[in-house]
Motif scaffolding. Structure first.
Motif, PDB file in Angstrom:
ATOM      1  N   PHE A   1       0.709   9.572  -7.045  1.00 55.12           N
ATOM      2  CA  PHE A   1       1.290   8.426  -6.345  1.00 55.12           C
ATOM      3  C   PHE A   1       2.501   7.980  -7.160  1.00 55.12           C
TER       4      PHE A   1
ATOM      5  N   PHE B   1       0.836  -1.193   0.000  1.00 52.67           N
ATOM      6  CA  PHE B   1       0.000   0.000   0.000  1.00 52.67           C
ATOM      7  C   PHE B   1       0.870   1.243   0.000  1.00 52.67           C
ATOM      8  N   SER B   2       0.437   2.247  -0.733  1.00 50.19           N
ATOM      9  CA  SER B   2       1.081   3.549  -0.674  1.00 50.19           C
ATOM     10  C   SER B   2       0.543   4.296   0.549  1.00 50.19           C
ATOM     11  N   THR B   3       0.912   5.547   0.678  1.00 55.40           N
ATOM     12  CA  THR B   3       0.404   6.388   1.762  1.00 55.40           C
ATOM     13  C   THR B   3      -0.860   7.091   1.292  1.00 55.40           C
ATOM     14  N   ALA B   4      -1.926   6.952   2.056  1.00 57.77           N
ATOM     15  CA  ALA B   4      -3.198   7.570   1.685  1.00 57.77           C
ATOM     16  C   ALA B   4      -3.044   9.083   1.573  1.00 57.77           C
ATOM     17  N   GLN B   5      -3.788   9.667   0.634  1.00 57.97           N
ATOM     18  CA  GLN B   5      -3.764  11.110   0.441  1.00 57.97           C
ATOM     19  C   GLN B   5      -5.180  11.672   0.536  1.00 57.97           C
TER      20      GLN B   5
ATOM     21  N   ASN C   1      -6.039   6.230  -2.137  1.00 56.39           N
ATOM     22  CA  ASN C   1      -4.818   5.448  -1.915  1.00 56.39           C
ATOM     23  C   ASN C   1      -4.687   4.452  -3.069  1.00 56.39           C
TER      24      ASN C   1
ATOM     25  N   ASN D   1     -10.694  10.983   0.245  1.00 57.18           N
ATOM     26  CA  ASN D   1      -9.405  10.309   0.484  1.00 57.18           C
ATOM     27  C   ASN D   1      -9.141   9.328  -0.642  1.00 57.18           C
TER      28      ASN D   1
END
Length: 217
Positions: free
Chosen positions: A79, A65-69, A213, A211
């Motif tokens: 991303f 998982f990436s970092t949620a934005q 991700n 949000n």
């Protein structure tokens, strides 16, 4: 229980064996289990350290998982750092909203930058009867358009079908209305995928809520 082979530091023989009929095998170092083989021949280990080359016959699936934005400001969210081994990207969006009526889109990026043309994409908003549809060439389309105040949530799956060609499918909803958000299409990139940009057609609308991700595998 398990059959155990223990490399002991206290036994004069160095190795201590114990056996049972469980069908489970454990390898231990001074009484601490480092590796277990269960009755289905599945191997588990507490810690794995490899020096040199690891060769695997079959498929290894890794998900990251990436970092949620938060999509509460700005006209786009990027991303980056998608690894070259990634073959499928899941883009997740929740309660997103903008201050305009430009349709949301997802654009792919390479080491040369974000790709803004060459997409073959269609999107639709439907309630089973009425609705709207649109074609997109500047990104992966998300639905058939948005009205002022629209809110949307869902998942876009982007999959590498061959070389640098990526296909996508979209499944979502307009939270403020009884409409489904759909989409599909493809794009062929000039090089490996390295990033994803979430924006709107023309980049003219500003995000005000939501949000996002990604997960890659």
């Amino acid at each position: 229980m398990a059959s155990i082979i223990n490399a002991s530091t206290t036994s004069t023989s160095g190795l201590v064996y114990s056996a049972d009929a469980s069908g489970v095998l454990q390898l231990q170092s001074n009484g601490t289990t480092g590796l277990t083989v269960d009755t289905a021949a599945n191997v588990s280990t507490a810690n794995l350290s490899i020096t040199g080359t690891l060769t695997v016959a079959g498929n290894v699936i890794a998900k990251s998982f990436s970092t949620a934005q938060a999509t509460t400001s700005g006209t786009s969210k990027d991303f980056t750092g998608i690894p070259s081994w990634a073959k499928r990207i899941t883009f997740m969006f929740y309660n997103c909203q903008t201050n305009g009526t430009s349709s949301p889109i997802v654009q792919l990026g390479t080491s040369g930058g974000v790709v803004t043309s060459g997409y073959i994409s269609s999107g639709a908003a439907t309630n089973g009867g009425a609705g709207s549809a649109a074609q997109y060439t500047n990104g992966f389309g998300m639905g058939g358009g948005v009205a002022t105040g629209s809110i949307w949530s869902g998942i876009m799956t982007i999959t590498n079908i061959s070389s640098n060609t990526w296909v996508y499918s979209l499944s979502g909803s307009y939270n403020d209305a009884a409409y489904a958000m759909l989409g599909g299409g493809y794009v062929t990139l000039s090089g490996p995928l390295t990033s994803i940009r979430y924006t709107t057609v023309g980049g003219t609308s500003t995000f005000t809520a939501g949000n996002t991700n990604i997960m890659y595998e």
